[in-house]
Design an enzyme around this catalytic site. Structure first.
Site, PDB file in Angstrom:
ATOM      1  N   HIS A 369      39.875  30.428  -8.068  1.00  0.00           N
ATOM      2  CA  HIS A 369      39.438  29.206  -7.380  1.00  0.00           C
ATOM      3  C   HIS A 369      40.412  28.054  -7.458  1.00  0.00           C
ATOM      4  CE1 HIS A 369      35.266  29.901  -6.073  1.00  0.00           C
ATOM      5  NE2 HIS A 369      35.242  30.806  -7.032  1.00  0.00           N
ATOM      6  N   LYS A 560      32.959  13.892  -2.432  1.00  0.00           N
ATOM      7  CA  LYS A 560      33.410  15.058  -3.197  1.00  0.00           C
ATOM      8  C   LYS A 560      33.705  14.568  -4.597  1.00  0.00           C
ATOM      9  CE  LYS A 560      36.755  15.527  -0.107  1.00  0.00           C
ATOM     10  NZ  LYS A 560      36.928  16.892   0.284  1.00  0.00           N
ATOM     11  N   ARG A 561      33.994  15.494  -5.527  1.00  0.00           N
ATOM     12  CA  ARG A 561      34.356  15.047  -6.865  1.00  0.00           C
ATOM     13  C   ARG A 561      35.548  14.090  -6.793  1.00  0.00           C
ATOM     14  NH1 ARG A 561      31.572  17.284 -11.398  1.00  0.00           N
ATOM     15  NH2 ARG A 561      33.153  16.177 -12.607  1.00  0.00           N
ATOM     16  N   LYS A 566      42.612  15.095  -4.963  1.00  0.00           N
ATOM     17  CA  LYS A 566      41.861  14.906  -3.718  1.00  0.00           C
ATOM     18  C   LYS A 566      42.241  13.581  -3.036  1.00  0.00           C
ATOM     19  CE  LYS A 566      37.777  17.674  -5.086  1.00  0.00           C
ATOM     20  NZ  LYS A 566      37.480  18.576  -3.955  1.00  0.00           N
ATOM     21  N   THR A 668      34.805  23.067   0.908  1.00  0.00           N
ATOM     22  CA  THR A 668      33.671  23.515   1.716  1.00  0.00           C
ATOM     23  C   THR A 668      32.996  22.323   2.378  1.00  0.00           C
ATOM     24  OG1 THR A 668      32.347  23.510  -0.313  1.00  0.00           O
ATOM     25  CG2 THR A 668      33.146  25.651   0.478  1.00  0.00           C
ATOM     26  N   LYS A 672      30.986  21.831   6.135  1.00  0.00           N
ATOM     27  CA  LYS A 672      29.665  21.227   6.354  1.00  0.00           C
ATOM     28  C   LYS A 672      29.763  20.100   7.377  1.00  0.00           C
ATOM     29  CE  LYS A 672      28.990  21.781   1.467  1.00  0.00           C
ATOM     30  NZ  LYS A 672      28.814  20.987   0.231  1.00  0.00           N
TER      31      LYS A 672
HETATM   32  C1  LIG Z   1      29.939  20.823  -0.649  1.00  0.00           C
HETATM   33  C2  LIG Z   1      29.800  20.066  -1.893  1.00  0.00           C
HETATM   34  C3  LIG Z   1      30.915  19.838  -2.701  1.00  0.00           C
HETATM   35  C4  LIG Z   1      32.306  20.326  -2.335  1.00  0.00           C
HETATM   36  O1  LIG Z   1      32.916  19.381  -1.513  1.00  0.00           O
HETATM   37  P1  LIG Z   1      34.502  19.438  -1.205  1.00  0.00           P
HETATM   38  O2  LIG Z   1      34.657  18.392  -0.150  1.00  0.00           O
HETATM   39  O3  LIG Z   1      34.779  20.801  -0.669  1.00  0.00           O
HETATM   40  O4  LIG Z   1      35.207  19.129  -2.452  1.00  0.00           O
HETATM   41  C5  LIG Z   1      30.741  19.114  -3.864  1.00  0.00           C
HETATM   42  N1  LIG Z   1      29.530  18.638  -4.224  1.00  0.00           N
HETATM   43  C6  LIG Z   1      28.440  18.833  -3.451  1.00  0.00           C
HETATM   44  C7  LIG Z   1      27.133  18.262  -3.887  1.00  0.00           C
HETATM   45  C8  LIG Z   1      28.532  19.562  -2.276  1.00  0.00           C
HETATM   46  O5  LIG Z   1      27.431  19.757  -1.538  1.00  0.00           O
END
Ligand SMILES: *Cc1c(COP(=O)(O)O)cnc(C)c1O
Length: 845
Positions: A369, A560-561, A566, A668, A672
């Protein structure tokens, strides 16, 4: 009121799906399960009653699934993951059962608001971010595709911390998600297992003259499984998510107790239970913490014992383990399972080493990952030996045999030997978990094309040279059930009116939506649906932060985190650039934007926390400035989690995916957003590359250096200061920060961050700034052209089908697991023989 005669069976309050029956069942649970008269029921009582009503309907399918899986020949997927970021169960189960409307009607008939009840659920936040969420999406897709599967993990008593913002800074609070009880789990004490830890091993010769090893542990804990039903979409398949809780072997240490040391006796119990108390809140970093290794070993040891029990129940010998189970390692966190299966087969089942190794390799597969060196798991040898003395011996043995093989294959190549070894011998010796995972697996996959390529060429290149045939790439995906059907009912209705509802189980069918991008009437409805989503988010933001934002501004979202790689701070530099433009020229044409940030920082990650402070500090200035506040707004929404995600992804116009190229494995969030009709701006990193290819170059805003360009720039000797000196806009932005403009005159606060950037700039902000700001100009131009943006939005959704986790799971099934669907026939108590006690007795023998 007189009730009409019912055609359904007597037990239908627990199974039937009509609105009237659901209403009756719900009231029954308010009374009998919650012990309340409806008039006295609290919000939680209402939630619990509805959850139990829905759970009853799952149980029928769960038992039917167990019956269907009995003795069937397909392999079972065992998905091992230290994290499952499931999000709330209730709404998702309503979608997958197909009874959302019936339940809404049933609640309405009682004067209750379903949305309010849904909001009552404390979400199980048993994960940090993308990796844990992937495991959750995969569980949904496995069940939907009717694949026999078990998710194995840890039932953390405290999930990911709750984030609050105080004085612009992150403050963590414990996540007490279990405080009101969890209606979605069943404790299965009869399947509890014992797990040993610490101590030493003894080598001896048994009665038959065989060389044997016995592990004498320092302590033993009990693992108790808690099962949650995972229902597929519109199928009868209900798979199991089995999470383990640690308990003391005996509630009291009677020896200590009899000496009168009551507290000492209880404290031993507390120590055992600490094992599954809390999720480590680190994302993409590894800390060599003993308890963490104990957690990993604990859940893996529990899970493998559980699999052996199931194997025996099917009447199969341990030598056929790999025929029954396809064990997937979600990153290296469960990789110690390879050594544990070897121990079980060799030490406890007396199998010859080579046969055990063959079985192990055929069973395991590993998903990598990360490309970040700080995230690769390595355990200091002394620590590993202290917790798992026997496993360290086994790892040494695996390594010795492996290195013999390498010596012959790569004659005289000592440095290759050192790189491939399971033990990092440089400085303090460490066990390399990624090498162990690769060695003990028959398949290794990355999570996006670019990531898999960099994995082969960089982090795992020596392993690739050994076994190129093991490597494959499976791009991540997300479940359209939670991330579109549940979270975006308005768009769902619109899409379904246009092309039917087949897309929910077959997301490629969204392609049929493409012609509607040219239909002005459709686009207008699309716009209206998305605007209502934005209006709901406006309310949420106001309630959570007190900030009022304009629903007609562009919602520019980065959730995101919080992580340096990032690059949330790059987004902030752009905000400051716009702010500076307005301040320098009050009449500058600026498309109004609302910048929304959300995400948690690891509590010990100083820079990430400083980034939050940077965002909130800039927000403070921008939102207070009367000259800009109608054009720019900056919001940091605290405590990003799955529930917030469900409200945010559907309301975004622009989504920021701006990691430094070569750093984000997949992402991911990008998927979304695209599914929900937002447009991504991003670097050519992770799955962004494939996403852009899928939605079309016109519907994605790319910028920045590519991964090869990043390598080349570094190789040439990167000097961030030249960008500062040569770009007046960048200089103005950095100078504002340096003057303390966003830190109430304090020039020191953000110094460490930006001095570091001018000197080293490890994430190449300076190099990507100009390209990013320029790209954002194109974004603004596109957004001002409403029909164009709407067209892009429709196409983005219509072409996102590839990013369904169903597609990803199909690829795992075909290429790695070799498993097939096992359809489940619904059993009814009235009709099905298995419901009768006689049959049960017969089966028990
Ligand atoms: C989808 C999701 C992530 C991952 O987000 P990235 O933009 O791919 O880093 C992190 N936290 C939550 C709650 C998510 O639903």
């Amino acid at each position: 009121m007189k009730e009409a005669p019912r055609p359904e069976h007597a037990d239908d309050t627990r199974t039937a799906l009509s609105s009237a029956t659901i209403r009756r069942a719900f009231l029954d649970h308010v009374f009998h399960t919650q012990g309340k008269l409806p008039g006295h029921a609290s919000q939680n009582d209402l939630y619990q009653a509805l959850a139990h009503t829905v759970r009853d309907r799952l149980v029928q399918r769960w038992i039917s699934t167990a019956e269907a899986y009995l003795g069937q020949p397909s392999r079972t997927v065992a998905y091992l993951s230290a994290e499952f970021l499931m999000g709330p169960h209730l709404g998702n189960n309503l979608v997958n059962l197909g009874i959302f409307d019936e339940v809404r009607a049933a609640m309405a008939a009682l004067g209750l608001d379903l949305d309010q009840i849904l909001a009552q659920e404390d979400e199980p936040g048993l994960g940090n971010g993308g990796l844990g969420r992937l495991a959750a999406c995969f569980m949904d897709s496995l069940a939907t595709l009717e694949i026999p599967a078990l998710g194995y993990g840890i039932r953390y008593e405290y999930g990911i911390f709750q984030q609050t913002i105080i004085d612009g800074m992150q403050v963590e609070k414990t996540d007490t998600w279990l405080r009101n009880g969890n209606p979605w789990e069943i404790q299965r004490s009869e399947w509890a297992v014992q797990v040993r830890l610490g101590g030493h091993s003894e080598h001896y010769t048994d009665d038959r003259g065989h060389y044997r090893v016995r592990w004498v542990p320092a302590k033993t804990v009990v693992g108790v499984p808690f099962d949650s039903p995972i229902l597929g979409y519109r199928v009868n398949t209900v798979n199991t998510l089995r999470l383990w809780r640690a308990e003391a072997t005996e509630a009291f240490d009677f020896h200590t107790f009899n000496r009168g040391d009551y507290l000492g006796a209880v404290s031993k119990k507390v120590t055992s239970e600490n094992l599954t108390k809390v999720l480590y809140p680190n994302d993409e970093t590894q800390q060599g913490k003993e308890l963490r290794l104990e957690q990993q070993y604990f859940f893996v040891a529990c899970s493998l014992q559980d699999m052996l029990r199931l194997l025996a129940a099917d009447g199969m010998p341990v030598t056929r383990f790999h025929e029954k189970f396809a064990v997937q390692l979600n990153d290296t966190h469960p990789a110690v399972g390879i050594a544990e299966l070897m121990r079980l087969l060799v030490d406890e089942h007396d199998l010859p080493w080579d046969e055990a190794w063959d079985i192990t390799r055929r069973a395991f597969a590993y998903t990598n990952h990360t490309l970040l060196p700080e995230a690769l798991e390595q355990w200091p040898l002394p620590l590993f030996g202290r917790v798992l003395p026997r496993h360290l011996e086994i790892i040494f043995e695996i390594n010795a045999r492996f290195l013999d093989e390498v010596r012959i294959r790569f004659f005289g190549d000592e440095s290759r030997l050192a790189r491939l070894s399971l033990i990092d011998e440089r400085g303090e010796r460490h066990v390399r978990m990624a090498n162990l995972a690769c060695l003990g697996s028959h398949a290794i996959n990355g999570v996006a094309e670019l990531h898999s390529r960099l994995m082969r060429e960089d982090v795992l290149k020596d392993i690739y040279a050994m076994w190129p045939e093991k490597f494959t790439s499976i791009t991540n995906g997300v479940t359209p059930r939670r991330w579109l059907a549940l979270s975006n009912p308005r768009l769902t209705r619109l899409v379904t009116q246009a092309i039917g509802d087949g897309w929910i189980a077959d997301l490629d069918r969204l392609h049929a939506l493409e012609p509607f991008a040219e239909d002005a009437g459709f686009r207008q409805e699309w716009q209206r649906a998305r605007r209502e989503n934005k209006l709901e988010l406006v309310t949420l933001i106001r309630d959570a932060t007190g900030v009022t934002v304009d629903p007609d501004s562009m919602f520019d979202v980065m959730v995101k985190r919080i992580h340096e790689y990032k690059r949330q701070h790059l987004a902030v530099l752009h905000i400051i650039a716009l702010y500076h433009r307005i301040k320098s020229d009050p009449h500058a044409e600026i498309v109004p934007r609302t910048f929304l940030f959300a995400g948690k920082a690891a509590p010990g990650y100083h820079y990430a926390k400083l980034m939050i402070r940077f965002i909130t500090s800039v927000a403070d200035v921008v939102n207070r400035d009367p000259q800009v506040r109608d054009r720019l707004k900056v919001v940091f929404l605290p405590n990003f989690n799955v529930s917030y995600g469900q409200r945010i992804y559907p309301a975004a116009d622009l989504a920021e995916q701006i990691s430094l190229a070569g750093k984000e494995a997949s992402g991911t969030g990008n998927m979304k957003f695209a599914m929900n009709g937002a447009i991504n701006i991003g670097t050519m990193d992770g799955a962004n590359i494939e996403l852009r290819e899928a939605v079309g170059a016109d519907n994605f805003f790319p910028f920045g250096l590519t991964a090869p360009e990043v390598y080349a720039l570094r190789a040439d000797g990167y000097d961030p200061a030249t960008y500062y000196h040569e770009n007046a806009q960048l200089r103005a932005v950095i100078d504002l920060i340096h003057q303390g403009f966003f830190s109430r005159g304090d020039p020191v606060l953000f110094r460490p961050q930006f001095d570091e950037h001018l000197r080293n700039d490890p994430y190449l902000l300076m190099a990507d700034f100009a390209s990013y700001v320029d790209c954002q100009q194109h974004v603004s131009a596109a957004f001002s052209d409403t029909p164009r943006w709407q067209r892009m939005s429709v196409l983005s959704c219509a072409r996102s089908g590839r990013f369904s986790s169903d597609r990803a799971i199909r690829e795992y099934c075909e290429r790695i697991w070799k498993v097939q669907a096992v359809p489940v026939r619904l059993l009814h108590r009235a009709s099905g023989a298995p419901w009768h006690m006689e049959e049960m007795k017969e089966r028990r023998g």
